[in-house]
Design an enzyme around this catalytic site. Structure first.
Site, PDB file in Angstrom:
ATOM      1  N   GLU A 298      -4.442   8.046  -2.926  1.00 20.80           N
ATOM      2  CA  GLU A 298      -4.951   6.948  -2.548  1.00 20.80           C
ATOM      3  C   GLU A 298      -5.179   5.976  -3.733  1.00 20.80           C
ATOM      4  O   GLU A 298      -5.064   4.655  -3.345  1.00 20.80           O
ATOM      5  CB  GLU A 298      -6.347   7.293  -1.813  1.00 20.80           C
ATOM      6  CG  GLU A 298      -6.652   5.885  -0.660  1.00 20.80           C
ATOM      7  CD  GLU A 298      -5.467   5.648   0.362  1.00 20.80           C
ATOM      8  OE1 GLU A 298      -4.770   6.758   0.597  1.00 20.80           O
ATOM      9  OE2 GLU A 298      -5.782   4.655   0.970  1.00 20.80           O
TER      10      GLU A 298
ATOM     11  N   HIS B  52       1.839   4.709  -2.710  1.00 22.25           N
ATOM     12  CA  HIS B  52       2.160   6.225  -2.319  1.00 22.25           C
ATOM     13  C   HIS B  52       3.479   6.644  -2.868  1.00 22.25           C
ATOM     14  O   HIS B  52       3.572   7.335  -3.216  1.00 22.25           O
ATOM     15  CB  HIS B  52       1.729   6.394  -0.886  1.00 22.25           C
ATOM     16  CG  HIS B  52       0.309   6.292  -0.515  1.00 22.25           C
ATOM     17  ND1 HIS B  52      -0.733   7.289  -1.027  1.00 22.25           N
ATOM     18  CD2 HIS B  52      -0.330   5.541   0.553  1.00 22.25           C
ATOM     19  CE1 HIS B  52      -1.780   6.916  -0.619  1.00 22.25           C
ATOM     20  NE2 HIS B  52      -1.577   5.940   0.459  1.00 22.25           N
TER      21      HIS B  52
ATOM     22  N   HIS C 240       0.745  -1.288  -0.062  1.00 24.30           N
ATOM     23  CA  HIS C 240      -0.131   0.012  -0.093  1.00 24.30           C
ATOM     24  C   HIS C 240       1.005   1.119   0.057  1.00 24.30           C
ATOM     25  O   HIS C 240       0.574   2.140  -0.881  1.00 24.30           O
ATOM     26  CB  HIS C 240      -1.083  -0.224   1.214  1.00 24.30           C
ATOM     27  CG  HIS C 240      -1.748   1.115   1.400  1.00 24.30           C
ATOM     28  ND1 HIS C 240      -3.220   1.083   1.093  1.00 24.30           N
ATOM     29  CD2 HIS C 240      -1.575   2.432   1.704  1.00 24.30           C
ATOM     30  CE1 HIS C 240      -3.589   2.311   1.178  1.00 24.30           C
ATOM     31  NE2 HIS C 240      -2.694   3.128   1.796  1.00 24.30           N
ATOM     32  N   GLU C 241       1.642   1.286   1.009  1.00 27.74           N
ATOM     33  CA  GLU C 241       2.690   2.745   1.136  1.00 27.74           C
ATOM     34  C   GLU C 241       3.397   2.514  -0.247  1.00 27.74           C
ATOM     35  O   GLU C 241       3.813   3.640  -0.643  1.00 27.74           O
ATOM     36  CB  GLU C 241       3.360   2.507   2.413  1.00 27.74           C
ATOM     37  CG  GLU C 241       2.547   2.485   3.602  1.00 27.74           C
ATOM     38  CD  GLU C 241       1.410   3.550   3.702  1.00 27.74           C
ATOM     39  OE1 GLU C 241       1.670   4.757   3.038  1.00 27.74           O
ATOM     40  OE2 GLU C 241       0.508   3.276   4.416  1.00 27.74           O
TER      41      GLU C 241
HETATM   42 ZN    ZN Z   1      -2.994   5.094   1.735  1.00 26.29          ZN
END
Ligand code: ZN
Length: 496
Positions: free
Chosen positions: A291, A265, A261-262
């Protein structure tokens, strides 16, 4: 370039640099800073924020912005830099200094009350502080809103350009399709997740996460990963991006998917074009867009069958003997389990959005003063029952689970679901150019990253979020792509 541009640019660069330093302080606070250093760190942060605010509202900066705006022949990127600089400055000047101080003070008070009430499990211990904070948020929204609604004014901090009159019907139509679909999955036999709970060596989990991070294309020359309680992406600049993850020994997905997830980003941050660095458009156009990248990597890529077809043999090397009894399909089913989880951050990619819809609907009613703070627990629990078929056993499991409202973050929650909607639309558009499943199965992630880089990461916040998405996907924001994605994926996994 002319002197007028140079004067504006110097100011804009300074704002960006101050933001980078604050980013470093924030990262340090959550990773390396010893507990005894936190008090001093709070002073450093407050002083720096005050300096940045003074420099932002300085009338000379306002004049520099307008002089730059009046220049002929600005490029599209330069026009966007002026637009974004003006937007942040206008917003900052609309809030009197005394108000900003009162709000900072109240946020801190509300946060402390929230932490205390989570221990006593009594909403009554939290309520007075939240009521006071709500009064200030209403005042803030009224100061900022112009001819929009109060919620528009707050939403604009996170999703610039978005309006309640578009968001409400969009999320309403999502709710109408998602609630019955989620019910069907929740009533179906649940997949076996025992394989994920065996107890996995912490160091090996961390090493595995680094391996995946590197495969996905994260640049360690311009970034790093560390541990923190709550995973996040921060850092100082595109050339220095800091990710964090966490390791739970008895739940394999915690570390892996926090990292993936990160990473989404982080790849976004590392991908901004060089000419945007130190400017007001070096970033995502909105939190929803940011996101979309994390959720694309975590859910669309990371929770797919091809991902496990590629990574199961790799994972077996990191965890010898522990994953011999499963195949890729069983792994995917386990990491995609849909459940009546009361806690948002622990929920799955289907029901997650129901948690968000509930919060969105309540915060709109709160800011428009249609729901009183005192009635929150009751309204919250009734809606949880309606959407998820679950009634929280106490308010820690219910209305007091998130820190956002205590921090004064209203208008933030919908960006999580917008990220999901964007990520599914991006997947559809990417599938017209790339054989995504084949690439993932082969562990060839570079073409996927290049596709995202060219269309989304490089342009930063030059276009507004919705404009960029329309360019990339060829259609306006809607719920069809996301629902089709969920129905196809979970229909196959659950046989419904
Ligand atoms: Zn996030």
């Amino acid at each position: 370039m002319t002197d007028a541009w140079g004067a504006f640019e110097a100011r804009m660069n300074e704002q960006s640099d101050l933001g980078g330093i604050m980013g470093l302080l924030g990262w340090d606070e959550q990773t390396m800073c010893p507990p005894g250093g936190r008090g001093a760190r709070a002073h450093h942060g407050a002083t720096l924020a005050a300096i940045a605010h003074q420099r932002l509202v300085d009338p000379a900066y306002g004049e520099a912005i307008e002089a730059a705006a009046a220049l002929p022949d600005l490029t599209v990127a330069q026009q966007a830099m002026v637009r974004e600089a003006r937007r942040s400055r206008d917003k900052a000047t609309k809030l009197p200094e005394a108000f900003v101080r009162a709000m900072a003070q109240q946020r801190s008070t509300t946060n402390q009350a929230w932490e205390h009430a989570r221990e006593t499990k009594r909403f009554a211990d939290y309520r007075p502080a939240l009521e006071q904070l709500m009064r200030l948020k209403v005042e803030e929204a009224d100061l900022l809103k112009g001819d929009g609604t109060r919620y528009d004014a707050l939403l604009d901090d996170f999703e610039p350009g978005m309006r309640l009159e578009r968001l409400q019907p969009l999320l309403g139509s999502l709710r109408d399709r998602l609630v019955p679909f989620a019910q069907t999955l929740l009533d179906a036999p649940a997949p076996d997740v025992a394989v994920l709970e065996q107890g996995f060596d912490r160091d090996r989990q961390y090493a595995f996460s680094l391996r995946v991070l590197e495969d996905l294309g994260f640049d360690f020359e311009h970034g790093r990963q560390d541990l923190s309680t709550h995973p996040f992406t921060g850092g100082t600049a595109p050339s220095d991006v800091r990710l964090t993850t966490r390791v739970w020994e008895d739940w394999l997905p915690a570390c892996l998917y926090a990292t993936v997830h990160e990473c989404g980003h982080g790849l976004y941050e590392q991908g901004h074009a060089r000419e945007l660095w130190r400017t007001s458009v070096c970033g995502a156009p909105s939190l929803g867009l940011h996101e979309s990248q994390s959720r694309f990597y975590e859910n669309v890529i990371g929770r797919s069958l091809p991902f496990w077809e590629h990574y199961l043999p790799v994972a077996r090397e990191f965890f010898p003997g522990q994953l011999d009894g499963v195949d890729a399909m069983a792994m995917q089913r386990a990491v995609c389990r849909v459940a009546r989880t009361p806690i948002r951050v622990e929920s799955d990619e289907v029901t997650y959005n129901l948690h968000i819809l509930l919060r969105f609907e309540l915060e709109v009613d709160l800011i428009e003063e249609r729901v009183a703070v005192a009635d929150l627990p009751e309204v919250w629990n009734a809606r949880m029952e309606q959407y998820l078929g679950y009634t929280p056993k106490d308010d820690v499991e219910g209305v007091m689970q998130d820190v956002h409202w205590s921090e004064g973050l209203f208008g933030y929650f919908p960006t999580y679901t917008l990220g999901n909607l964007y990520s599914a639309a991006i997947r559809e558009a990417m599938a017209r150019d790339l054989q995504i499943d084949d690439l993932v199965r082969a562990g060839e992630f570079a073409p996927i990253l290049t596709w995202l880089r060219e269309r989304i990461h490089a342009v930063g916040a030059v276009p507004l979020g919705e404009v960029l998405m329309r360019e990339v996907t060829g259609k306006p924001l809607e719920v069809d792509s996301f629902m089709t994605y969920l129905e196809t994926k979970y229909g196959a996994l659950y046989g419904v």
